[in-house]
Design a protein around this motif. Structure first.
Motif, mmCIF file in Angstrom:
data_model
loop_
_atom_site.group_PDB
_atom_site.id
_atom_site.type_symbol
_atom_site.label_atom_id
_atom_site.label_comp_id
_atom_site.label_asym_id
_atom_site.label_seq_id
_atom_site.Cartn_x
_atom_site.Cartn_y
_atom_site.Cartn_z
ATOM 1 N N PHE A 106 88.845 150.952 58.452
ATOM 2 C CA PHE A 106 87.962 149.556 58.799
ATOM 3 C C PHE A 106 86.847 149.899 59.572
ATOM 4 N N TYR B 150 80.644 150.672 59.818
ATOM 5 C CA TYR B 150 79.419 151.529 60.196
ATOM 6 C C TYR B 150 78.899 152.020 59.095
ATOM 7 N N LYS C 11 90.087 142.800 56.026
ATOM 8 C CA LYS C 11 90.915 143.278 57.393
ATOM 9 C C LYS C 11 91.899 142.073 57.717
ATOM 10 N N ARG D 87 92.447 136.070 69.549
ATOM 11 C CA ARG D 87 93.089 137.504 69.891
ATOM 12 C C ARG D 87 92.152 138.683 69.784
ATOM 13 N N GLU D 88 91.280 138.748 68.957
ATOM 14 C CA GLU D 88 90.378 139.679 68.979
ATOM 15 C C GLU D 88 89.726 140.119 70.145
ATOM 16 N N PHE E 14 85.073 143.398 71.139
ATOM 17 C CA PHE E 14 83.961 144.040 71.825
ATOM 18 C C PHE E 14 83.541 145.058 71.116
ATOM 19 N N ARG E 15 84.326 145.972 70.325
ATOM 20 C CA ARG E 15 84.040 146.945 69.389
ATOM 21 C C ARG E 15 83.288 146.415 68.240
ATOM 22 N N LEU E 16 83.599 145.350 67.604
ATOM 23 C CA LEU E 16 82.866 144.598 66.707
ATOM 24 C C LEU E 16 81.216 144.271 67.231
ATOM 25 N N ARG E 17 81.421 143.827 68.413
ATOM 26 C CA ARG E 17 80.003 143.527 68.854
ATOM 27 C C ARG E 17 79.071 144.585 69.106
ATOM 28 N N VAL E 18 79.638 145.704 69.515
ATOM 29 C CA VAL E 18 78.738 146.894 69.793
ATOM 30 C C VAL E 18 78.533 147.651 68.434
ATOM 31 N N SER E 19 79.316 147.244 67.455
ATOM 32 C CA SER E 19 78.922 147.876 66.053
ATOM 33 C C SER E 19 77.365 147.309 65.489
ATOM 34 N N PRO E 20 77.110 147.869 64.235
ATOM 35 C CA PRO E 20 75.970 147.498 63.715
ATOM 36 C C PRO E 20 76.100 145.867 63.433
ATOM 37 N N LEU E 21 77.204 145.337 63.373
ATOM 38 C CA LEU E 21 77.465 143.884 62.751
ATOM 39 C C LEU E 21 76.809 143.012 63.637
ATOM 40 N N ARG F 177 72.474 151.236 66.882
ATOM 41 C CA ARG F 177 74.143 151.031 67.159
ATOM 42 C C ARG F 177 74.964 151.963 66.194
ATOM 43 N N LEU G 174 85.388 142.822 56.787
ATOM 44 C CA LEU G 174 86.092 141.951 57.888
ATOM 45 C C LEU G 174 86.967 141.088 57.306
ATOM 46 N N ALA H 155 92.491 141.625 72.511
ATOM 47 C CA ALA H 155 92.817 143.028 72.142
ATOM 48 C C ALA H 155 91.582 143.926 72.268
ATOM 49 N N GLY H 156 90.377 143.626 72.582
ATOM 50 C CA GLY H 156 89.345 144.399 72.622
ATOM 51 C C GLY H 156 88.583 144.690 71.766
ATOM 52 N N THR H 157 89.080 144.450 70.400
ATOM 53 C CA THR H 157 88.374 144.654 69.153
ATOM 54 C C THR H 157 86.959 143.740 68.719
#
Lengths: 303, 431
Positions: free
Chosen positions: A103, A108, B10, B262-263, B270-277, A79, B7, B266-268
């Motif tokens: 952020f 990453y 933020k 809210r995340e 999704f972005r967090l879920r497809v990140s290395p986290l 990923r 996180l 807002a779609g964020t």
């Protein structure tokens, strides 16, 4: 990371249903390294669901996804090399452009000077250097779209998935996004681009898969698709006066308008000129991906 | 851990920029504390004038001095029948300070200058340790009242001459007085005699009349006042601030519960879920941010209480432990509330539905100290009660760690249990 031969991404027989709805139905394709690959289809064709499965955000009912040989898209190390610009804006409205990029860079693993460099690069890419400190909530739709793309690419991914990145943006921002994507391609980034605008696929993608109702109907380079599914070009000629005889005309005459179907329009035009016809106006309608889609589905891309 | 910290930072940044959430986290709890504090007998009078208690052992010699002290708008003075009673009133927070007028007090008398160096000051001032800001003002007012008496003497030549005569007699009876000090006092008395004669119409004027009155003598001695360990609140704010802190924690929990939804919207997410986290990273980040925000809000509220309203902290270490445990507990509540609905309004509404009854029975509205026995028993079911009890234990109840430990353990158990429940539900939902 191991640099292996073969595809950067392999999708095999992906299937996903939501209740009775079969969103993706047996989708298979490969994307080569540094290739720009398009998924072209109308809304609801299954493009976003396919992307979600490709990046491991959604588990397929069946089928497999492999990246860079034999790596799972769910593995953190894999990923780290993928960037996703989702169709729905995925930025923090209350954070500034710079804070958003920083952020997403940090999660990453970017730190220190490298992070600062990439944030500056992302602001340049998005054309937001002058508004780096402004909150995203103050941006226009086009600016937010550009920031959305920059956030996906800030960590320098080897594979970038852009899900309809130009939806609802003004022509200026659209052009900016095209240029940004072309710049990423020039840097060797592998691209998967979904759209329902055929001109975007023609401009940005080396190969295109045409999707409808969760299935891939055709796949190939744009010229290949047109040659295979586009049909003949149409030469439409408006005559200044009625021809002395209609017997030798290469196509049907409707009033003073002559229509000629041909694989090779230029010789056809030359031939009409040789017959001494007084041509008032000429139009050549070459087949495109829109025509390909129409021929394959019986519907327009925007239906 | 770095990712979790990223996180959390933020989320804290987002919280600070959300004015509505900030209202519930800081302003609302503060308003509650002030409102209920003033309703339960706030100290508006005390704010306007410092309440001071006097104990007079001078046999009436200090009457004028105390009257002058009471003339100040800044002081409201009354008397106590004993020094112990005066001291206790200060310890209980009923008075800001006590003034002890000692037997050797002599109003308007320069005799006080003639005391031996090791003699006690004629007036002692004991100030509430929680009101250190007022100490200097009080000391000044008491000294001013003392010197006013002397100034009056200066205007009455015969009275002053009488005073200087008495001092000279005292000096003669004090062989232990150091020669240098004796000389300075004699010089002072000479100067005062000259001033008196110059003011006396019957005496011829003198060119070099006058002289400086030494002010360096400590006429007012500061005496320490022990911390109150009676286990009783000294002011209503000591009761209302612990519950306001818990309201602040509740505000944090509600604010962070909605951020997860809210995340997603807002779609964020999704972005967090497809990140290395992993999802665990994301949730740990939320939890850490919620805890830090809770601790920060508690610190701000407490600072306001201590600085502006005289709230004490009997045991800071125990308070720290209590706040960490309470923040963790509300962090667990946040995680459960975040799965109450799929929209922000559903989660916010659901959170209030869950929180309000817990607050009502747990001491969020009626202080534990004022609860009838049956409600106090029912309050055991609410984390509010355990959090308030633990914080009160460190703020005014003066409880030991052993006494607060059960509350801390209950809070931590709730924290772990609810966090695990919330995470399990969320994991299922997120796939």
């Amino acid at each position: 990371m191991a640099i292996l031969g073969g595809a950067m991404l392999e999708a095999r027989d992906l299937r996903k249903s939501f209740g009775e709805l079969r969103a993706v139905d047996g989708v298979s394709f490969d994307i080569e390294r540094a290739e720009s690959f398009g998924l072209l289809g109308p809304n609801g064709a299954g493009k976003s669901t396919t992307i979600s499965m490709l990046v491991g955000a959604l588990l397929p009912d069946s089928g497999t996804v492999r990246l860079d040989g034999d790596r799972s898209p769910s593995a953190p190390a894999t990923r780290r090399e993928i960037g996703v610009a989702p169709q729905d804006l995925a930025i923090y409205e209350e954070l500034s452009a710079e804070e958003n990029l920083a952020f997403f860079g940090r999660i990453y693993g970017l730190r220190g000077r490298r992070l600062a460099e990439r944030v500056s690069w992302g602001l340049e890419l998005a054309g937001l250097s002058g508004r780096r400190k402004d909150r995203a909530e103050t941006f226009s739709g086009g600016m937010k779209r550009r920031l959305n793309l920059a956030c996906a690419a800030v960590h320098e991914p080897r594979l970038l998935l852009c899900d309809e990145p130009t939806v609802g943006v003004d022509p200026q921002s659209r052009n900016h996004i095209f240029e940004s994507i072309e710049a990423l391609r020039a840097d060797g980034c592998t691209l998967l681009y979904t759209t329902h605008y055929m001109e975007e696929a023609e401009r940005l993608c080396e190969r295109v898969a045409i999707m409808d109702h969760g299935r891939i109907l055709a796949l190939g380079s744009v010229p290949e698709l047109i040659a295979e599914h586009g049909g003949a070009a149409t030469v439409e000629v408006e005559l200044a006066e009625a021809p002395p005889s209609t017997a030798v005309l290469p196509g049907p005459l409707d009033g003073l308008t002559l229509r000629v179907q041909t694989e090779d329009p230029l010789p056809a035009v030359e031939s009409l000129g040789g017959q001494g016809l007084a041509i008032k106006r000429l139009r050549i309608d070459r087949p495109d991906l829109e025509r390909v889609f129409l021929n394959l589905t019986g519907r327009s891309l925007r239906d | 851990m770095r990712a979790v910290w990223t996180l959390a930072i933020k989320d804290l940044r987002l919280l600070v920029r959300d004015r509505v959430s900030l209202f519930w986290v800081l302003a609302f709890p503060l308003l509650l504390a002030l409102f209920f504090g003033s309703m339960f007998g706030g100290d508006e009078g005390e704010r306007a004038a410092m309440k001071v208690v006097a104990f007079d052992e001078s046999g009436g010699a200090a009457q004028a001095f105390l009257a002058r002290l009471g003339e100040s708008d800044a002081i409201e003075i009354d008397t106590a029948p004993s020094l112990q009673e005066a001291r206790d009133r200060v310890r209980r927070g009923e008075r800001v300070a006590f003034v002890h007028v000692r037997p050797d007090f002599s109003d308007g008398s320069f005799a006080m200058f003639g005391r031996p160096a090791d003699a006690r000051a004629p007036v002692a001032l004991g100030v509430d340790p929680a009101r250190t800001a007022e100490r200097g003002l009080l000391q000044g007012l008491v000294t001013q009242a003392l010197f006013s008496g002397m100034t009056e003497s200066l205007g009455d030549p015969s009275r002053m001459l009488d005073q200087t005569r008495k001092v000279r007699a005292q000096l003669a009876d004090a062989p232990e007085l150091a020669p240098q000090r004796r000389r300075s006092l004699e010089t002072l008395m000479d100067a005062l005699d000259q001033v008196s004669r110059s003011n006396d119409p019957s005496e011829p004027a003198s060119e070099d009349a006058g002289g400086a009155v030494p002010m360096g003598e400590a006429l007012v001695e500061s005496v320490p006042v022990d911390r109150d360990r009676s286990g009783k609140p000294r002011s209503p704010y000591e009761v209302t601030f612990p519950s306001s802190i818990v309201w602040g924690l509740m505000g944090c929990a509600t604010a962070f519960a909605t951020t997860l939804v809210r995340e997603r919207r807002a779609g964020t997410m999704f972005r967090l879920r497809v990140s290395p986290l992993s999802l665990a990273h994301v949730l740990a980040g939320k939890g850490l941010a919620c805890m830090l925000a809770g601790l920060g809000a508690s610190a701000v509220l407490l600072a306001i209480g201590v600085i502006a309203l005289g709230v004490r902290v009997v045991d800071p270490l125990l308070l720290g432990l209590s706040l960490v445990a309470a923040s963790a507990c509300f962090c667990g509540l946040m995680m459960v509330m975040s799965v109450l609905g799929r929209t922000e309004s559903a989660v916010a509404g659901g959170s209030w539905v869950v929180m309000m009854p817990l607050a009502m029975i747990g001491g969020g509205m009626i202080p534990l100290i004022a609860m009838p026995p049956w409600l106090l028993t029912a309050s055991n079911a609410s984390p509010f009660k355990w959090a308030i009890f633990a914080i009160e234990g460190a703020v005014w109840r003066d409880l030991t760690l052993a006494e607060v430990l059960p509350s801390l353990l209950v809070l931590l158990a709730i924290a772990v249990g609810l966090f695990a429940l919330g995470v399990t539900i969320l994991r299922r939902r997120e796939g």
